[in-house]
Scaffold this motif. Structure first.
Motif, PDB file in Angstrom:
ATOM      1  N   MET A 192      57.144  72.571  91.179  1.00 33.46           N
ATOM      2  CA  MET A 192      57.887  71.775  90.236  1.00 33.46           C
ATOM      3  C   MET A 192      57.841  70.537  89.966  1.00 33.46           C
ATOM      4  N   CYS A 193      58.133  69.780  91.233  1.00 30.75           N
ATOM      5  CA  CYS A 193      58.060  68.351  90.996  1.00 30.75           C
ATOM      6  C   CYS A 193      56.450  67.909  91.108  1.00 30.75           C
ATOM      7  N   GLY A 194      56.024  66.833  90.590  1.00 30.68           N
ATOM      8  CA  GLY A 194      54.949  66.424  90.452  1.00 30.68           C
ATOM      9  C   GLY A 194      54.649  65.159  91.467  1.00 30.68           C
ATOM     10  N   ILE A 195      53.630  65.208  92.290  1.00 36.28           N
ATOM     11  CA  ILE A 195      53.278  63.989  93.191  1.00 36.28           C
ATOM     12  C   ILE A 195      52.187  63.448  92.724  1.00 36.28           C
ATOM     13  N   VAL A 196      51.716  62.275  92.858  1.00 40.12           N
ATOM     14  CA  VAL A 196      50.521  61.634  92.889  1.00 40.12           C
ATOM     15  C   VAL A 196      50.390  60.381  93.799  1.00 40.12           C
ATOM     16  N   GLY A 197      49.261  60.185  94.223  1.00 40.37           N
ATOM     17  CA  GLY A 197      49.023  58.995  95.164  1.00 40.37           C
ATOM     18  C   GLY A 197      47.678  58.238  94.875  1.00 40.37           C
ATOM     19  N   PHE A 198      47.664  56.990  95.069  1.00 38.92           N
ATOM     20  CA  PHE A 198      46.386  56.170  94.637  1.00 38.92           C
ATOM     21  C   PHE A 198      46.402  55.266  95.939  1.00 38.92           C
ATOM     22  N   THR A 199      45.037  55.111  96.323  1.00 41.55           N
ATOM     23  CA  THR A 199      44.805  53.909  97.366  1.00 41.55           C
ATOM     24  C   THR A 199      43.318  53.253  96.965  1.00 41.55           C
ATOM     25  N   GLY A 200      43.126  51.975  96.814  1.00 47.28           N
ATOM     26  CA  GLY A 200      41.925  51.637  96.234  1.00 47.28           C
ATOM     27  C   GLY A 200      41.834  50.311  96.038  1.00 47.28           C
ATOM     28  N   ASP A 201      41.233  49.520  95.250  1.00 44.68           N
ATOM     29  CA  ASP A 201      40.968  48.141  95.076  1.00 44.68           C
ATOM     30  C   ASP A 201      41.756  47.687  93.759  1.00 44.68           C
ATOM     31  N   ALA A 202      42.190  48.711  93.060  1.00 44.16           N
ATOM     32  CA  ALA A 202      42.910  48.222  91.643  1.00 44.16           C
ATOM     33  C   ALA A 202      44.580  48.340  91.823  1.00 44.16           C
ATOM     34  N   GLN A 203      45.250  47.976  91.095  1.00 45.52           N
ATOM     35  CA  GLN A 203      46.752  47.829  91.032  1.00 45.52           C
ATOM     36  C   GLN A 203      47.011  49.459  90.855  1.00 45.52           C
ATOM     37  N   ALA A 204      47.899  49.996  91.964  1.00 45.95           N
ATOM     38  CA  ALA A 204      48.236  51.255  92.051  1.00 45.95           C
ATOM     39  C   ALA A 204      49.209  51.736  90.845  1.00 45.95           C
ATOM     40  N   ALA A 205      50.214  51.036  90.767  1.00 51.02           N
ATOM     41  CA  ALA A 205      51.517  51.230  89.943  1.00 51.02           C
ATOM     42  C   ALA A 205      50.883  51.906  88.521  1.00 51.02           C
ATOM     43  N   PRO A 206      50.321  51.122  87.825  1.00 47.06           N
ATOM     44  CA  PRO A 206      49.822  51.464  86.548  1.00 47.06           C
ATOM     45  C   PRO A 206      49.111  53.220  86.567  1.00 47.06           C
ATOM     46  N   ILE A 207      48.324  53.169  87.679  1.00 51.43           N
ATOM     47  CA  ILE A 207      47.423  54.379  87.854  1.00 51.43           C
ATOM     48  C   ILE A 207      48.613  55.621  88.391  1.00 51.43           C
ATOM     49  N   LEU A 208      49.598  55.164  88.890  1.00 48.00           N
ATOM     50  CA  LEU A 208      50.601  56.190  89.236  1.00 48.00           C
ATOM     51  C   LEU A 208      51.283  56.544  88.013  1.00 48.00           C
ATOM     52  N   LEU A 209      51.587  55.700  87.361  1.00 47.19           N
ATOM     53  CA  LEU A 209      52.342  55.885  86.077  1.00 47.19           C
ATOM     54  C   LEU A 209      51.482  56.800  85.288  1.00 47.19           C
TER      55      LEU A 209
END
Ligand code: M6R
Length: 612
Positions: free
Chosen positions: A1-18
């Motif tokens: 039902m809910c959606g999960i996303v995670g990012f780790t790297g050398d770019a800014q995370a929030a725009p990738i998460l959005l």
């Protein structure tokens, strides 16, 4: 039902998460949130109730949350109303642990009381918060260790994404019955509920197994089983086109997906009809001739539209292949004490392959010793991995919550199964097989023709969009098609609608027919045309208006009884539901459009129902 996303790297995370959350919004859309690790020992969290756009505004498209590692969530509420406070991520009281969750923690009350006794303060009404507080309780500088201790105490189903303030580039994922994938590139790594969230960045994804814990760092993904042993899970390459998961110029995903159906039908049939056109070959699904020959009964399970595809298949299997078939709602399968005999093949139909009720039915069937065939769209999904045989529907990514192309692909795949089984029935002669297979091959072209003629459907939707109640009627395969048409209309337009076998209205429901009630008559089966015509007369006498959906050769019969008559080309009787679905999906679409509804994301729904 809910959606999960995670990012780790050398770019800014929030725009990738959005970006990822936008792709996952179909999984739940009552609130959303993001936590980003600042890299300086703090976690930055923003949440917003309502659509994801609210979170984007609140974070200035992610630019106000600076950091290169984070998790995001889009919610379909179970415990606690969809408020900012109940939105995920849930940060523990210390501010050091943040988590996102999909699923239900069944023993959360007990755990909450236990933590309250220890002086932990709670800030939300959710079951999820106990998980962040519990991990925080066990945290002594080693997130993996704390997660292991906490998970040991959890009961229920869950997919989790977890970050800790003091572990600036690590995300931990946990999977128990909730879908979760991980992927990595040279300098980054991802966690997500669904491939669509990360397809833009990588195509080789690892489907986590049940009870797996995964540690995600830039450039690496390490999976552990429940005993803490490293697992070597092979990545699956996703060949879906990114464009396929975008709107491509259409006003809504649903409209785009409706118009993709000719292509989807071609892809579902491709390679499964022998070159001479005289036989079906399902060996790619693991269904050899020996296995097919041994089938004595088919028991189909599914939910919603997948169940309706099963009802179509029941008529096809019994009338054409002459094989006994039972169809059960997946959510009821376990409680119906299914009687299985030697030679029973259980077929689980599911677009997502992650529907909790369908997974439970599959496991129940296997525990009864029955072989299971999955008719599934999403490769690598739980149902596809747990079944004995898998027949992929090849519909491509379906984003609109209301299914259209995935349903048609399911019906096409089940039609192939019915024909394959019919080949072993001595009563089915070669001419009959050639006739149905010949028409099946022509179906994608006919579907194109139907979709090109939208004017009568738009006329019907503009005339009837404000009716309070709609009844769909049909008999035989037309009744099966009516069931799906009714669900489609009600789920996206919020108009109350019900589907009835034509002969059944007079046993009670006809009392609801009054002047102006809309009755949609599905009438493509020539053998039953006269019967349904009588049923139309019964409702017209009581003031109903009738929208008839019929075939070109039957259109004359309904010219007087239908207030509006929509026709589709003639085809083999067995295949009529595949053509009937198209104008009926468009009718639901344009009716919802006229009512100003949010077509791709109808209220209260989610695309993939991963709770029971
Ligand atoms: O992913 P699944 O095919 O297992 O999903 C089953 C139902 O939830 C789904 O068909 C639902 O009924 C759709 N919203 C119908 O449009």
């Amino acid at each position: 039902m809910c959606g999960i996303v995670g990012f780790t790297g050398d770019a800014q995370a929030a725009p990738i998460l959005l970006y990822g959350l936008e792709r996952l919004e179909y999984r739940g859309y009552d609130s959303a949130g993001i936590t980003v690790n600042s890299g300086a020992g703090t976690l930055l969290t923003e949440k917003a109730s309502g659509r994801l756009a609210n979170l984007a505004v609140r974070t200035d498209n992610g630019t106000t949350l600076r950091g290169t590692c984070g998790i995001g969530h889009t919610r379909w509420a179970t415990h606690g109303e969809p408020t900012d406070n109940n939105a995920h991520p849930h940060v523990a009281s210390s501010g050091k642990i943040s988590i996102v969750h999909n699923g239900i923690i069944e023993n959360y009350r007990k755990l909450k009381d236990w933590l309250l006794d220890k002086g932990v303060k709670f800030h939300s009404e959710t079951d999820t918060e106990v998980v962040s507080q519990l991990i925080d309780y066990y945290y002594e500088g080693d997130l993996l260790n704390a997660v292991r201790k906490a998970v040991y105490k959890l009961e229920g189903s869950y997919a989790l994404g977890i970050v800790a303030a003091d572990e600036p580039s690590t995300i931990i994922g946990v999977r128990k019955e909730g879908p979760l994938i991980a992927a990595y590139t040279e300098d980054a790594a991802y966690l997500a509920s669904d491939v669509t969230a990360i397809l833009k960045y990588c195509r080789d994804v690892i489907y986590l197994e049940d009870d797996s814990i995964v540690v995600i760092k830039p450039g690496s993904v390490t999976c552990y089983n429940k005993y803490g042993k490293v697992q070597n899970l092979t990545p699956v390459t996703i060949d879906w086109d990114i464009e396929a998961a975008q709107k491509g110029g259409y006003a809504h995903y649903m409209l785009k997906e409706i118009y993709e159906q000719p292509r989807v039908l071609r892809d579902t049939l491709a390679g499964r009809i022998t070159e001479d056109g005289g036989s079906v070959n399902l060996s790619e699904a693991g269904l050899t001739r020996e296995i097919l020959r041994s089938v004595r009964k088919v028991h189909i399970v599914g939910c919603g539209s997948a169940y309706h595809a099963g009802v179509v298949a029941k008529y096809q299997l019994e009338s054409f292949a002459r094989i006994a078939c039972e169809v059960t709602l997946a959510s009821e399968f376990r409680y119906s004490s299914p009687v299985v005999q030697p030679g029973t093949l259980c077929v689980v139909i599911s677009q997502s392959g992650e529907t909790a009720d369908s997974i439970a039915a599959l496991r129940e069937a296997k525990s009864l010793g029955v072989s299971v065939l999955a008719v599934v769209n999403v490769r690598g999904s739980t149902i596809s991995r747990e079944a004995d045989y898998v027949l992929y529907t090849n519909a491509g990514p379906e984003i609109a919550v209301a299914t259209s192309k995935a349903y048609s692909a399911q019906v096409a795949a089940m039609t192939l199964l019915a024909i394959a089984l019919a080949e072993f029935n001595s009563g089915v002669n070669r001419e009959s097989l050639l006739a149905v297979l010949g028409d099946l091959r022509k179906l994608p072209d006919l579907a194109e023709k139907v979709l090109a003629d939208v004017a009568p459907v738009q006329l019907a939707a503009s005339r009837y969009f404000n009716r309070g109640s709609v009844f769909f009627i049909g008999r035989g395969l037309d009744y099966a098609a009516a069931l799906e048409a009714s669900l489609k209309l009600k789920e996206i337009s919020y108009i109350h609608s019900e589907a009835y076998a034509g002969g059944e209205l007079k046993h009670g429901t006809i009392s609801l027919i009054e002047p102006g009630t809309l009755v949609v008559a599905v009438a493509l089966c020539s053998k039953l045309a006269e019967k349904i015509e009588s049923n139309i007369k019964e409702v017209k006498t009581r003031g109903a208006e009738v929208l008839a959906v019929t075939s070109e050769s039957l259109a004359g019969d309904f010219a007087d009884s239908g207030d509006i008559v929509i026709t589709v080309p003639d085809t083999h009787e067995l295949l009529t539901p595949l053509l009937a679905a198209l104008p009926l999906q468009l009718f639901a679409y344009y009716t919802a459009l006229n009512n100003g509804c949010d077509i791709d994301k109808p209220r209260n729904l989610a695309k993939s129902v991963t709770v029971e």
